[in-house]
Scaffold this motif. Structure first.
Motif, PDB file in Angstrom:
ATOM      1  N   MET A  77      35.684  11.408 -67.398  1.00  0.00           N
ATOM      2  CA  MET A  77      35.188  10.612 -68.690  1.00  0.00           C
ATOM      3  C   MET A  77      36.227   9.063 -68.846  1.00  0.00           C
ATOM      4  SD  MET A  77      33.792  11.536 -72.207  1.00  0.00           S
ATOM      5  CE  MET A  77      33.123  12.707 -72.289  1.00  0.00           C
ATOM      6  N   THR A  78      35.468   8.588 -68.856  1.00  0.00           N
ATOM      7  CA  THR A  78      36.310   6.746 -68.868  1.00  0.00           C
ATOM      8  C   THR A  78      36.084   6.203 -70.100  1.00  0.00           C
ATOM      9  OG1 THR A  78      35.596   6.180 -66.347  1.00  0.00           O
ATOM     10  CG2 THR A  78      36.953   4.915 -67.877  1.00  0.00           C
ATOM     11  N   MET A  79      37.165   6.008 -71.209  1.00  0.00           N
ATOM     12  CA  MET A  79      37.330   5.826 -72.421  1.00  0.00           C
ATOM     13  C   MET A  79      38.268   4.623 -72.945  1.00  0.00           C
ATOM     14  SD  MET A  79      36.787   9.136 -75.133  1.00  0.00           S
ATOM     15  CE  MET A  79      38.145  10.553 -74.418  1.00  0.00           C
ATOM     16  N   GLU A  80      37.766   4.106 -73.713  1.00  0.00           N
ATOM     17  CA  GLU A  80      38.939   2.264 -73.646  1.00  0.00           C
ATOM     18  C   GLU A  80      40.339   3.318 -74.126  1.00  0.00           C
ATOM     19  OE1 GLU A  80      36.179   2.640 -76.199  1.00  0.00           O
ATOM     20  OE2 GLU A  80      34.538   1.539 -74.402  1.00  0.00           O
ATOM     21  N   ASN A  81      41.167   2.399 -74.412  1.00  0.00           N
ATOM     22  CA  ASN A  81      42.535   3.325 -74.398  1.00  0.00           C
ATOM     23  C   ASN A  81      42.502   3.632 -76.499  1.00  0.00           C
ATOM     24  OD1 ASN A  81      43.491   3.206 -72.128  1.00  0.00           O
ATOM     25  ND2 ASN A  81      44.726   1.254 -72.518  1.00  0.00           N
ATOM     26  N   GLU A  82      41.338   2.228 -76.676  1.00  0.00           N
ATOM     27  CA  GLU A  82      42.400   2.298 -78.054  1.00  0.00           C
ATOM     28  C   GLU A  82      41.070   3.571 -78.603  1.00  0.00           C
ATOM     29  OE1 GLU A  82      40.055   0.463 -82.397  1.00  0.00           O
ATOM     30  OE2 GLU A  82      40.788  -1.234 -80.812  1.00  0.00           O
ATOM     31  N   LEU A  83      40.100   4.018 -77.793  1.00  0.00           N
ATOM     32  CA  LEU A  83      39.279   5.343 -78.330  1.00  0.00           C
ATOM     33  C   LEU A  83      40.177   6.106 -78.305  1.00  0.00           C
ATOM     34  CD1 LEU A  83      36.478   6.787 -79.923  1.00  0.00           C
ATOM     35  CD2 LEU A  83      36.133   6.419 -77.197  1.00  0.00           C
ATOM     36  N   VAL A  84      40.436   7.179 -77.258  1.00  0.00           N
ATOM     37  CA  VAL A  84      41.677   7.645 -76.839  1.00  0.00           C
ATOM     38  C   VAL A  84      42.647   8.219 -78.064  1.00  0.00           C
ATOM     39  CG1 VAL A  84      43.599   8.912 -75.204  1.00  0.00           C
ATOM     40  CG2 VAL A  84      41.374   7.892 -74.701  1.00  0.00           C
ATOM     41  N   GLU A  85      43.296   6.737 -77.816  1.00  0.00           N
ATOM     42  CA  GLU A  85      44.282   6.591 -79.179  1.00  0.00           C
ATOM     43  C   GLU A  85      43.851   7.215 -80.591  1.00  0.00           C
ATOM     44  OE1 GLU A  85      45.915   2.932 -79.061  1.00  0.00           O
ATOM     45  OE2 GLU A  85      47.185   3.054 -77.466  1.00  0.00           O
ATOM     46  N   ARG A  86      43.085   6.708 -80.985  1.00  0.00           N
ATOM     47  CA  ARG A  86      42.557   7.502 -82.505  1.00  0.00           C
ATOM     48  C   ARG A  86      41.745   8.685 -82.072  1.00  0.00           C
ATOM     49  NH1 ARG A  86      36.874   4.014 -83.941  1.00  0.00           N
ATOM     50  NH2 ARG A  86      37.105   5.711 -86.172  1.00  0.00           N
ATOM     51  N   ILE A  87      41.083   9.317 -81.066  1.00  0.00           N
ATOM     52  CA  ILE A  87      40.644  10.254 -80.787  1.00  0.00           C
ATOM     53  C   ILE A  87      42.491  11.846 -81.018  1.00  0.00           C
ATOM     54  CG2 ILE A  87      40.244  12.605 -79.404  1.00  0.00           C
ATOM     55  CD1 ILE A  87      38.221  10.208 -78.473  1.00  0.00           C
ATOM     56  N   ASP A  88      43.436  11.357 -80.319  1.00  0.00           N
ATOM     57  CA  ASP A  88      44.085  11.571 -80.437  1.00  0.00           C
ATOM     58  C   ASP A  88      44.922  11.884 -81.439  1.00  0.00           C
ATOM     59  OD1 ASP A  88      44.793  12.856 -77.128  1.00  0.00           O
ATOM     60  OD2 ASP A  88      45.499  10.488 -76.889  1.00  0.00           O
ATOM     61  N   ASP A  89      44.833  10.601 -82.716  1.00  0.00           N
ATOM     62  CA  ASP A  89      45.568  10.533 -83.699  1.00  0.00           C
ATOM     63  C   ASP A  89      44.667  11.879 -84.531  1.00  0.00           C
ATOM     64  OD1 ASP A  89      46.831  10.100 -86.216  1.00  0.00           O
ATOM     65  OD2 ASP A  89      44.904   9.256 -86.851  1.00  0.00           O
ATOM     66  N   ARG A  90      43.507  11.965 -84.348  1.00  0.00           N
ATOM     67  CA  ARG A  90      43.196  12.660 -84.955  1.00  0.00           C
ATOM     68  C   ARG A  90      42.466  14.348 -84.719  1.00  0.00           C
ATOM     69  NH1 ARG A  90      38.554  11.886 -89.210  1.00  0.00           N
ATOM     70  NH2 ARG A  90      39.731   9.137 -88.988  1.00  0.00           N
ATOM     71  N   VAL A  91      42.547  14.318 -83.473  1.00  0.00           N
ATOM     72  CA  VAL A  91      43.057  15.693 -82.891  1.00  0.00           C
ATOM     73  C   VAL A  91      44.125  17.097 -83.736  1.00  0.00           C
ATOM     74  CG1 VAL A  91      41.518  15.820 -81.184  1.00  0.00           C
ATOM     75  CG2 VAL A  91      43.876  15.582 -80.646  1.00  0.00           C
ATOM     76  N   ARG A  92      45.569  15.367 -83.521  1.00  0.00           N
ATOM     77  CA  ARG A  92      46.271  15.982 -84.382  1.00  0.00           C
ATOM     78  C   ARG A  92      46.571  16.348 -85.591  1.00  0.00           C
ATOM     79  NH1 ARG A  92      48.345  12.248 -80.092  1.00  0.00           N
ATOM     80  NH2 ARG A  92      48.897  10.302 -82.444  1.00  0.00           N
ATOM     81  N   ARG A  93      45.674  15.793 -86.460  1.00  0.00           N
ATOM     82  CA  ARG A  93      45.690  16.186 -87.822  1.00  0.00           C
ATOM     83  C   ARG A  93      45.057  17.361 -88.199  1.00  0.00           C
ATOM     84  NH1 ARG A  93      43.643  11.056 -90.810  1.00  0.00           N
ATOM     85  NH2 ARG A  93      42.981  10.373 -88.232  1.00  0.00           N
TER      86      ARG A  93
END
Length: 82
Positions: free
Chosen positions: A1-17
């Motif tokens: 699945m291809t996603m924009e870097n900004e979206l991946v960063e937001r997802i990664d931040d949320r999954v950490r929280r």
């Protein structure tokens, strides 16, 4: 699945929280998206059905006595405030 870097960063931040994984987050998000789409589709079918076969004027009529709650239903003295 291809996603924009900004979206991946937001997802990664949320999954950490949330203390979860990117995969679990994506699965949940996709399930919710599919459920919303299913509900929208069902609603559209429901509307189309009523447009093609509208209810008769008295089909859903309910006597006033069956709709009324009555004054005692809202009597504050009956509420337990403790």
């Amino acid at each position: 699945m291809t996603m924009e870097n900004e979206l991946v960063e937001r997802i990664d931040d949320r999954v950490r929280r949330l203390g979860t994984t990117r995969s679990a987050f994506a699965r949940d998000a996709l399930r919710e998206a599919l459920q919303r789409l299913d509900e929208l589709e069902l609603e559209a079918r429901h509307i189309a059905g009523y447009r093609s076969n509208p209810p008769k004027p008295d089909e859903f009529s309910v006597p006033e006595s069956h709709r009324a709650w009555g004054d005692d239903a809202w009597d504050a003295a009956d509420w337990d405030t403790d």
